[in-house]
Design a protein around this motif. Sequence first.
Motif, PDB file in Angstrom:
ATOM      1  N   GLY A   1       0.149  -0.466   3.881  1.00 11.21           N
ATOM      2  CA  GLY A   1       0.364   0.199   2.454  1.00 11.21           C
ATOM      3  C   GLY A   1      -0.750  -0.382   1.531  1.00 11.21           C
ATOM      4  O   GLY A   1      -0.479  -1.356   0.983  1.00 11.21           O
ATOM      5  N   LEU A   2      -1.746   0.451   1.330  1.00  9.34           N
ATOM      6  CA  LEU A   2      -2.679  -0.076   0.054  1.00  9.34           C
ATOM      7  C   LEU A   2      -3.011   1.197  -0.384  1.00  9.34           C
ATOM      8  O   LEU A   2      -3.766   2.176  -0.138  1.00  9.34           O
ATOM      9  N   PRO A   3      -2.493   1.758  -1.892  1.00 12.48           N
ATOM     10  CA  PRO A   3      -2.918   2.495  -2.692  1.00 12.48           C
ATOM     11  C   PRO A   3      -4.316   2.269  -3.132  1.00 12.48           C
ATOM     12  O   PRO A   3      -4.922   1.454  -3.315  1.00 12.48           O
ATOM     13  N   GLY A   4      -5.025   3.419  -3.360  1.00 16.18           N
ATOM     14  CA  GLY A   4      -6.424   3.438  -3.848  1.00 16.18           C
ATOM     15  C   GLY A   4      -6.486   3.706  -5.327  1.00 16.18           C
ATOM     16  O   GLY A   4      -5.429   4.071  -6.296  1.00 16.18           O
ATOM     17  N   GLY A   5      -7.778   3.778  -5.745  1.00 18.65           N
ATOM     18  CA  GLY A   5      -7.975   3.933  -7.173  1.00 18.65           C
ATOM     19  C   GLY A   5      -7.928   5.572  -7.618  1.00 18.65           C
ATOM     20  O   GLY A   5      -8.013   6.315  -6.684  1.00 18.65           O
ATOM     21  N   ALA A   6      -7.269   5.861  -8.797  1.00 12.83           N
ATOM     22  CA  ALA A   6      -6.805   7.249  -9.012  1.00 12.83           C
ATOM     23  C   ALA A   6      -7.183   7.624 -10.282  1.00 12.83           C
ATOM     24  O   ALA A   6      -7.894   8.424 -10.620  1.00 12.83           O
ATOM     25  N   VAL A   7      -6.158   7.393 -11.140  1.00 10.65           N
ATOM     26  CA  VAL A   7      -6.177   7.871 -12.617  1.00 10.65           C
ATOM     27  C   VAL A   7      -7.437   7.341 -13.373  1.00 10.65           C
ATOM     28  O   VAL A   7      -7.541   5.929 -13.527  1.00 10.65           O
ATOM     29  N   PHE A   8      -7.943   8.035 -14.109  1.00  7.99           N
ATOM     30  CA  PHE A   8      -9.011   7.601 -15.186  1.00  7.99           C
ATOM     31  C   PHE A   8      -8.381   7.312 -16.698  1.00  7.99           C
ATOM     32  O   PHE A   8      -8.050   8.124 -16.991  1.00  7.99           O
ATOM     33  N   ILE A   9      -8.346   6.050 -16.957  1.00 11.83           N
ATOM     34  CA  ILE A   9      -7.810   5.935 -18.173  1.00 11.83           C
ATOM     35  C   ILE A   9      -9.010   5.562 -19.227  1.00 11.83           C
ATOM     36  O   ILE A   9     -10.037   4.823 -18.855  1.00 11.83           O
ATOM     37  N   GLU A  10      -8.995   6.166 -20.449  1.00 10.34           N
ATOM     38  CA  GLU A  10      -9.780   5.899 -21.361  1.00 10.34           C
ATOM     39  C   GLU A  10      -9.596   4.480 -22.133  1.00 10.34           C
ATOM     40  O   GLU A  10      -8.978   4.512 -23.263  1.00 10.34           O
ATOM     41  N   ARG A  11     -10.055   3.447 -21.656  1.00 15.02           N
ATOM     42  CA  ARG A  11      -9.696   2.110 -22.088  1.00 15.02           C
ATOM     43  C   ARG A  11     -10.170   1.755 -23.556  1.00 15.02           C
ATOM     44  O   ARG A  11      -9.365   0.958 -24.309  1.00 15.02           O
TER      45      ARG A  11
ATOM     46  N   PHE B   1      10.203   0.317   8.015  1.00 11.30           N
ATOM     47  CA  PHE B   1       8.840   0.379   8.183  1.00 11.30           C
ATOM     48  C   PHE B   1       8.303   0.749   6.664  1.00 11.30           C
ATOM     49  O   PHE B   1       7.337   0.427   6.360  1.00 11.30           O
ATOM     50  N   LEU B   2       9.010   1.804   5.999  1.00  7.35           N
ATOM     51  CA  LEU B   2       8.600   2.331   4.755  1.00  7.35           C
ATOM     52  C   LEU B   2       8.463   0.935   3.964  1.00  7.35           C
ATOM     53  O   LEU B   2       7.788   0.842   2.885  1.00  7.35           O
ATOM     54  N   ALA B   3       9.416   0.193   3.719  1.00 12.13           N
ATOM     55  CA  ALA B   3       9.778  -0.951   3.028  1.00 12.13           C
ATOM     56  C   ALA B   3       8.441  -1.969   3.166  1.00 12.13           C
ATOM     57  O   ALA B   3       7.776  -2.410   2.298  1.00 12.13           O
ATOM     58  N   LEU B   4       8.184  -2.027   4.482  1.00 11.40           N
ATOM     59  CA  LEU B   4       6.815  -2.859   4.762  1.00 11.40           C
ATOM     60  C   LEU B   4       5.577  -2.377   4.189  1.00 11.40           C
ATOM     61  O   LEU B   4       5.029  -3.116   3.748  1.00 11.40           O
ATOM     62  N   LEU B   5       5.613  -0.956   3.896  1.00  9.09           N
ATOM     63  CA  LEU B   5       4.283  -0.552   3.418  1.00  9.09           C
ATOM     64  C   LEU B   5       4.497  -0.681   1.851  1.00  9.09           C
ATOM     65  O   LEU B   5       3.521  -1.170   1.240  1.00  9.09           O
ATOM     66  N   GLN B   6       5.677  -0.617   1.349  1.00  9.68           N
ATOM     67  CA  GLN B   6       5.785  -0.825  -0.026  1.00  9.68           C
ATOM     68  C   GLN B   6       5.252  -2.509  -0.406  1.00  9.68           C
ATOM     69  O   GLN B   6       5.027  -2.830  -1.443  1.00  9.68           O
ATOM     70  N   VAL B   7       5.767  -3.260   0.556  1.00 11.51           N
ATOM     71  CA  VAL B   7       5.568  -4.736   0.144  1.00 11.51           C
ATOM     72  C   VAL B   7       4.125  -5.134   0.335  1.00 11.51           C
ATOM     73  O   VAL B   7       3.662  -5.901  -0.497  1.00 11.51           O
ATOM     74  N   THR B   8       3.507  -4.588   1.396  1.00 16.27           N
ATOM     75  CA  THR B   8       2.174  -4.929   1.489  1.00 16.27           C
ATOM     76  C   THR B   8       1.243  -4.151   0.294  1.00 16.27           C
ATOM     77  O   THR B   8       0.360  -4.800  -0.050  1.00 16.27           O
ATOM     78  N   ALA B   9       1.714  -2.872  -0.090  1.00 17.18           N
ATOM     79  CA  ALA B   9       1.036  -2.362  -1.343  1.00 17.18           C
ATOM     80  C   ALA B   9       0.969  -3.172  -2.503  1.00 17.18           C
ATOM     81  O   ALA B   9       0.249  -3.539  -3.236  1.00 17.18           O
ATOM     82  N   ALA B  10       2.454  -3.898  -2.578  1.00 15.38           N
ATOM     83  CA  ALA B  10       2.603  -4.571  -3.862  1.00 15.38           C
ATOM     84  C   ALA B  10       1.893  -6.231  -3.848  1.00 15.38           C
ATOM     85  O   ALA B  10       1.063  -6.198  -4.766  1.00 15.38           O
ATOM     86  N   ILE B  11       1.826  -6.586  -2.414  1.00 12.69           N
ATOM     87  CA  ILE B  11       1.289  -7.859  -2.407  1.00 12.69           C
ATOM     88  C   ILE B  11      -0.339  -7.490  -2.785  1.00 12.69           C
ATOM     89  O   ILE B  11      -1.082  -8.220  -3.212  1.00 12.69           O
ATOM     90  N   LEU B  12      -0.959  -6.713  -1.851  1.00 11.78           N
ATOM     91  CA  LEU B  12      -2.302  -6.388  -1.880  1.00 11.78           C
ATOM     92  C   LEU B  12      -2.926  -6.063  -3.066  1.00 11.78           C
ATOM     93  O   LEU B  12      -3.972  -6.589  -3.700  1.00 11.78           O
ATOM     94  N   ASN B  13      -2.051  -5.232  -3.633  1.00  6.90           N
ATOM     95  CA  ASN B  13      -2.636  -4.734  -5.249  1.00  6.90           C
ATOM     96  C   ASN B  13      -2.466  -5.805  -6.165  1.00  6.90           C
ATOM     97  O   ASN B  13      -3.373  -5.598  -7.127  1.00  6.90           O
ATOM     98  N   PHE B  14      -1.677  -6.760  -5.818  1.00  8.96           N
ATOM     99  CA  PHE B  14      -1.706  -7.959  -7.011  1.00  8.96           C
ATOM    100  C   PHE B  14      -2.631  -8.914  -6.857  1.00  8.96           C
ATOM    101  O   PHE B  14      -2.971  -9.782  -7.538  1.00  8.96           O
ATOM    102  N   LEU B  15      -3.367  -8.735  -5.735  1.00  9.48           N
ATOM    103  CA  LEU B  15      -4.711  -9.699  -5.401  1.00  9.48           C
ATOM    104  C   LEU B  15      -5.668  -9.529  -6.764  1.00  9.48           C
ATOM    105  O   LEU B  15      -6.087  -8.265  -6.740  1.00  9.48           O
ATOM    106  N   PRO B  16      -6.298 -10.713  -6.968  1.00 10.80           N
ATOM    107  CA  PRO B  16      -7.405 -10.531  -7.952  1.00 10.80           C
ATOM    108  C   PRO B  16      -8.572 -10.082  -7.596  1.00 10.80           C
ATOM    109  O   PRO B  16      -9.667 -10.978  -7.606  1.00 10.80           O
ATOM    110  N   VAL B  17      -8.594  -9.030  -6.773  1.00 12.79           N
ATOM    111  CA  VAL B  17      -9.822  -8.596  -6.068  1.00 12.79           C
ATOM    112  C   VAL B  17     -10.569  -7.253  -7.001  1.00 12.79           C
ATOM    113  O   VAL B  17      -9.697  -6.524  -7.316  1.00 12.79           O
ATOM    114  N   PRO B  18     -11.762  -7.494  -7.194  1.00 17.38           N
ATOM    115  CA  PRO B  18     -12.408  -6.260  -8.171  1.00 17.38           C
ATOM    116  C   PRO B  18     -11.948  -4.907  -7.443  1.00 17.38           C
ATOM    117  O   PRO B  18     -12.152  -4.832  -6.346  1.00 17.38           O
ATOM    118  N   GLY B  19     -11.446  -4.041  -8.214  1.00 21.24           N
ATOM    119  CA  GLY B  19     -11.153  -2.714  -7.648  1.00 21.24           C
ATOM    120  C   GLY B  19      -9.891  -2.568  -7.401  1.00 21.24           C
ATOM    121  O   GLY B  19      -9.319  -1.367  -7.171  1.00 21.24           O
TER     122      GLY B  19
END
Length: 262
Positions: free
Chosen positions: A103-113, A162-180
Amino acid sequence: MAGAAQQRISPVFLGIAAVTAVAGWGVWTDFAAQPGFATFLFVTGAWVVSLCLHEYAHARTALHSGDISIGAKGYLTLNPLKYTHALLSIVLPVLFVIMGGIGLPGGAVFIERGRIRGRWRHSLISAAGPLTNVLFALVCTAPFWLHALDGVPPAFRNALGFLALLQVTAAILNFLPVPGLDGYGVIEPWLSYSVRRSVEPIAPFGLIAVFALLWIPELNAVFFDAVYAVLRSLGVHRFWVDCGLDAYRFWQGASPVCAIGG
């Protein structure tokens, strides 16, 4: 602030949610002629719903942090077709699930920082998305850690695992300090201008780089050992998760072990 019309839930999102609910009912009652296909629809639909909520959390937090342009962009309607990159936001994450069970969400909303003042607000906007995945994971695993599985059909229990696994992987991967990824967005406001400028060109490739690294067997094993450890702490056995993935990939045929063990 956004008007009522700009915050009205989209029929597209309601349609996805309805398909998910019907598919979930099919899995629960074993009514579907193809139970594996019902699991596929249920998990995929729920995953897309979580993607929409992930991006909604970014948008809603940005709105209350000062970006009043969010409403006009349609981000508060939960309509995935309004996202800046529908391919990155919906299509690729679903493909990741089908290909690797990740589970890995991608980039989506454009925010005017530029409309937002304060580093803490910028960090909170980035953190809001993966925190939504954390909440979703807690909801999916509630029957497990509340010891409330009595009466829950095995097929539905496995699909939830299995759905829980997707959410856990999404949370962990998205919190990685990786650009993007969102994890980098959390720390970016605290970095120097020169570091941010040097990192900016590689940010679009961060998501793909992470997914590619997970194809390395050693890294994949370490990552999923951590994921399954989190799931175990929430009462979810690996066997149930694996059987949920097995049912999800119905085109590969059912595993005899899952058919026997439930």
